[in-house]
Design a protein around this motif. Structure first.
Motif, PDB file in Angstrom:
ATOM      1  N   THR A  99       7.257  34.021  52.037  1.00 18.30           N
ATOM      2  CA  THR A  99       8.324  34.746  52.768  1.00 18.30           C
ATOM      3  C   THR A  99       8.230  34.644  54.221  1.00 18.30           C
ATOM      4  OG1 THR A  99       7.503  36.334  50.835  1.00 18.30           O
ATOM      5  CG2 THR A  99       9.333  37.164  52.404  1.00 18.30           C
ATOM      6  N   VAL A 100       6.880  34.851  54.694  1.00 18.11           N
ATOM      7  CA  VAL A 100       6.847  34.481  56.091  1.00 18.11           C
ATOM      8  C   VAL A 100       7.043  33.428  56.905  1.00 18.11           C
ATOM      9  CG1 VAL A 100       5.186  34.889  57.879  1.00 18.11           C
ATOM     10  CG2 VAL A 100       5.169  36.665  56.177  1.00 18.11           C
ATOM     11  N   MET A 101       6.731  32.336  55.806  1.00 22.77           N
ATOM     12  CA  MET A 101       7.040  31.136  56.348  1.00 22.77           C
ATOM     13  C   MET A 101       8.406  30.811  56.331  1.00 22.77           C
ATOM     14  SD  MET A 101       6.079  27.433  54.350  1.00 22.77           S
ATOM     15  CE  MET A 101       7.105  27.822  52.804  1.00 22.77           C
ATOM     16  N   LEU A 102       9.234  31.128  55.615  1.00 21.34           N
ATOM     17  CA  LEU A 102      10.614  31.113  55.432  1.00 21.34           C
ATOM     18  C   LEU A 102      11.291  31.766  56.598  1.00 21.34           C
ATOM     19  CD1 LEU A 102      11.307  31.058  51.595  1.00 21.34           C
ATOM     20  CD2 LEU A 102      11.203  29.128  53.028  1.00 21.34           C
ATOM     21  N   ALA A 103      10.848  33.162  56.786  1.00 18.36           N
ATOM     22  CA  ALA A 103      11.350  33.782  57.969  1.00 18.36           C
ATOM     23  C   ALA A 103      11.249  33.090  59.346  1.00 18.36           C
ATOM     24  CB  ALA A 103      10.856  35.227  57.988  1.00 18.36           C
ATOM     25  N   GLU A 104       9.775  32.580  59.451  1.00 18.98           N
ATOM     26  CA  GLU A 104       9.686  31.829  60.701  1.00 18.98           C
ATOM     27  C   GLU A 104      10.508  30.575  60.898  1.00 18.98           C
ATOM     28  OE1 GLU A 104       4.748  32.162  61.370  1.00 18.98           O
ATOM     29  OE2 GLU A 104       5.385  30.831  59.486  1.00 18.98           O
ATOM     30  N   ARG A 105      11.133  30.059  59.768  1.00 15.03           N
ATOM     31  CA  ARG A 105      12.176  28.938  59.812  1.00 15.03           C
ATOM     32  C   ARG A 105      13.649  29.453  59.790  1.00 15.03           C
ATOM     33  NH1 ARG A 105       7.461  27.092  58.194  1.00 15.03           N
ATOM     34  NH2 ARG A 105       6.745  25.026  58.402  1.00 15.03           N
ATOM     35  N   GLY A 106      13.734  30.623  60.107  1.00  9.64           N
ATOM     36  CA  GLY A 106      15.299  31.063  60.172  1.00  9.64           C
ATOM     37  C   GLY A 106      15.752  31.678  59.060  1.00  9.64           C
ATOM     38  N   ALA A 107      15.161  31.589  57.801  1.00 10.99           N
ATOM     39  CA  ALA A 107      16.003  32.320  56.727  1.00 10.99           C
ATOM     40  C   ALA A 107      15.928  33.876  56.738  1.00 10.99           C
ATOM     41  CB  ALA A 107      15.165  31.915  55.503  1.00 10.99           C
ATOM     42  N   ASP A 108      17.115  34.528  56.231  1.00 13.37           N
ATOM     43  CA  ASP A 108      17.177  35.896  56.036  1.00 13.37           C
ATOM     44  C   ASP A 108      16.571  36.110  54.799  1.00 13.37           C
ATOM     45  OD1 ASP A 108      17.881  38.301  55.888  1.00 13.37           O
ATOM     46  OD2 ASP A 108      20.134  37.957  55.543  1.00 13.37           O
ATOM     47  N   VAL A 109      15.549  36.486  54.538  1.00 15.45           N
ATOM     48  CA  VAL A 109      14.721  36.507  53.449  1.00 15.45           C
ATOM     49  C   VAL A 109      14.036  37.875  53.070  1.00 15.45           C
ATOM     50  CG1 VAL A 109      12.355  35.848  54.688  1.00 15.45           C
ATOM     51  CG2 VAL A 109      12.507  35.382  52.321  1.00 15.45           C
ATOM     52  N   VAL A 110      14.091  37.981  51.504  1.00 15.71           N
ATOM     53  CA  VAL A 110      13.773  39.178  50.891  1.00 15.71           C
ATOM     54  C   VAL A 110      12.590  38.889  49.876  1.00 15.71           C
ATOM     55  CG1 VAL A 110      14.177  41.423  49.454  1.00 15.71           C
ATOM     56  CG2 VAL A 110      15.966  40.364  51.227  1.00 15.71           C
ATOM     57  N   GLY A 111      11.294  39.630  50.121  1.00 13.36           N
ATOM     58  CA  GLY A 111      10.354  39.308  49.394  1.00 13.36           C
ATOM     59  C   GLY A 111       9.937  40.766  48.484  1.00 13.36           C
ATOM     60  N   LEU A 112      10.269  40.517  47.047  1.00 10.93           N
ATOM     61  CA  LEU A 112       9.928  41.273  46.111  1.00 10.93           C
ATOM     62  C   LEU A 112       8.701  41.367  45.336  1.00 10.93           C
ATOM     63  CD1 LEU A 112      12.735  42.894  43.735  1.00 10.93           C
ATOM     64  CD2 LEU A 112      10.854  42.161  42.736  1.00 10.93           C
ATOM     65  N   ASP A 113       8.224  42.477  45.062  1.00  7.42           N
ATOM     66  CA  ASP A 113       6.919  42.534  44.315  1.00  7.42           C
ATOM     67  C   ASP A 113       6.514  43.789  43.393  1.00  7.42           C
ATOM     68  OD1 ASP A 113       4.404  40.206  44.048  1.00  7.42           O
ATOM     69  OD2 ASP A 113       3.851  42.258  43.743  1.00  7.42           O
ATOM     70  N   ALA A 151       2.824  37.241  62.580  1.00  8.19           N
ATOM     71  CA  ALA A 151       3.617  36.378  62.776  1.00  8.19           C
ATOM     72  C   ALA A 151       4.875  36.439  63.777  1.00  8.19           C
ATOM     73  CB  ALA A 151       4.261  35.556  61.383  1.00  8.19           C
ATOM     74  N   GLY A 152       5.072  37.925  63.744  1.00 13.91           N
ATOM     75  CA  GLY A 152       6.131  38.155  64.811  1.00 13.91           C
ATOM     76  C   GLY A 152       7.415  38.096  64.292  1.00 13.91           C
ATOM     77  N   VAL A 153       7.740  38.117  62.844  1.00 15.16           N
ATOM     78  CA  VAL A 153       8.911  38.080  62.194  1.00 15.16           C
ATOM     79  C   VAL A 153       9.126  39.164  61.167  1.00 15.16           C
ATOM     80  CG1 VAL A 153       8.820  35.283  62.048  1.00 15.16           C
ATOM     81  CG2 VAL A 153       7.727  36.808  60.342  1.00 15.16           C
ATOM     82  N   GLN A 154       8.702  40.313  61.604  1.00 12.31           N
ATOM     83  CA  GLN A 154       8.683  41.532  60.758  1.00 12.31           C
ATOM     84  C   GLN A 154      10.304  42.010  60.767  1.00 12.31           C
ATOM     85  OE1 GLN A 154       6.947  41.385  63.473  1.00 12.31           O
ATOM     86  NE2 GLN A 154       7.432  43.170  64.921  1.00 12.31           N
ATOM     87  N   ASP A 155      10.933  41.703  61.904  1.00 11.48           N
ATOM     88  CA  ASP A 155      12.340  42.151  62.140  1.00 11.48           C
ATOM     89  C   ASP A 155      13.184  41.143  61.127  1.00 11.48           C
ATOM     90  OD1 ASP A 155      11.594  44.335  63.196  1.00 11.48           O
ATOM     91  OD2 ASP A 155      11.890  43.412  65.199  1.00 11.48           O
ATOM     92  N   SER A 156      12.770  40.050  60.651  1.00  8.64           N
ATOM     93  CA  SER A 156      13.676  39.013  60.033  1.00  8.64           C
ATOM     94  C   SER A 156      13.544  38.824  58.576  1.00  8.64           C
ATOM     95  CB  SER A 156      13.090  37.816  60.589  1.00  8.64           C
ATOM     96  OG  SER A 156      13.109  37.482  61.934  1.00  8.64           O
ATOM     97  N   LEU A 157      12.849  39.865  58.073  1.00  7.80           N
ATOM     98  CA  LEU A 157      12.393  40.071  56.540  1.00  7.80           C
ATOM     99  C   LEU A 157      12.449  41.195  56.109  1.00  7.80           C
ATOM    100  CD1 LEU A 157       9.501  40.476  56.106  1.00  7.80           C
ATOM    101  CD2 LEU A 157       9.106  38.165  56.408  1.00  7.80           C
TER     102      LEU A 157
END
Length: 235
Positions: free
Chosen positions: A59-73, A89-95
């Motif tokens: 999830t974080v890896m994809l957010a770092e690459r610019g995806a609009d990502v949702v992680g469900l668990d 990673a500084g991507v908390q606002d991107s996922l």
């Protein structure tokens, strides 16, 4: 779902990555991320859902690459680890991380460009239902992995507390047919099972990984693989 309660324990979640992806496990982490990126292709500005996201490695890896990502668990403890990883990673606002049931996804039809599930189907009690839900909410890709039935994983499997669901190629073909998914591409890897690598220091694991790749590249080497990565799409 196998192991549902176990994965929700806070001490399990906190130690999860250290136990699986340190030492020789770093090779596993690297290969799995490579497989995900190969299967998804460019993800910038794409809407991606990860099922059973766990601690958010992908999830974080994809957010770092610019995806609009949702992680469900299903595990709040795992999701907490994922949120910490995203902040670091500084991507908390991107996922977004959501607690939910993969058998009843809280999204409308065709909501995502791609849906990803790694380290999930070996625990699935009703894989047909889960895969059908993944197909329902995507416009295009469904990417997942399975452990292979006729492989070294079969030998290793007996020692695992929960065991794993193993799949033959015909079983995967049946799942895809039931979910109206078309196979685009598949990759097969890991002659030696994951558990073998996790027991080794990184420097010791690397020569075995080279041997593993050599064996897998021989004629018929795919038949020795213990893991398969599947890139599929909506028919």
């Amino acid at each position: 779902m196998k192991g549902q309660e176990w994965y929700q324990e806070h001490d399990v979640a906190e130690a999860y990555e250290d136990k699986r992806f340190s030492g020789g496990g770093r090779l596993i982490d690297r290969r799995e991320k490579e497989a995900v990126l190969d299967a998804l292709g460019p993800v910038e500005d794409k809407r991606v859902l990860e099922i059973a996201c766990g601690t958010g490695r992908f999830t974080v890896m994809l957010a770092e690459r610019g995806a609009d990502v949702v992680g469900l668990d299903i595990s709040n403890a795992m999701l907490a680890q994922g949120r910490e990883k995203a902040r670091a990673a500084g991507v908390q606002d991107s996922l977004d991380f959501l607690r939910g049931d993969a058998g009843r996804l809280p999204f409308p039809d065709d909501h995502f460009d791609a849906v990803l599930a790694m380290r999930f189907f070996h625990l699935a009690d009703t894989p047909e239902a889960f895969l059908s839900e993944m197909e329902r909410v995507t416009k295009d890709l469904v990417v997942f992995d399975t452990f292979r039935r006729f492989s070294t994983r079969s030998i290793y499997n007996w020692a695992l507390p929960m065991g794993s669901r193993l799949y033959s190629r015909s079983e995967v073909d049946g799942l895809l047919e039931s979910a109206d998914l078309e196979l685009r591409q598949a990759w097969h890897d890991w002659v030696f099972p994951y558990g073998f690598y996790r027991q080794l220091p990184g420097a010791v694991a690397r020569p075995f990984r080279i041997l593993d790749g050599t064996l897998g590249s021989l004629p018929g080497g795919n038949a020795l693989a213990s893991v398969s990565y599947w890139q599929t799409s909506v028919e």
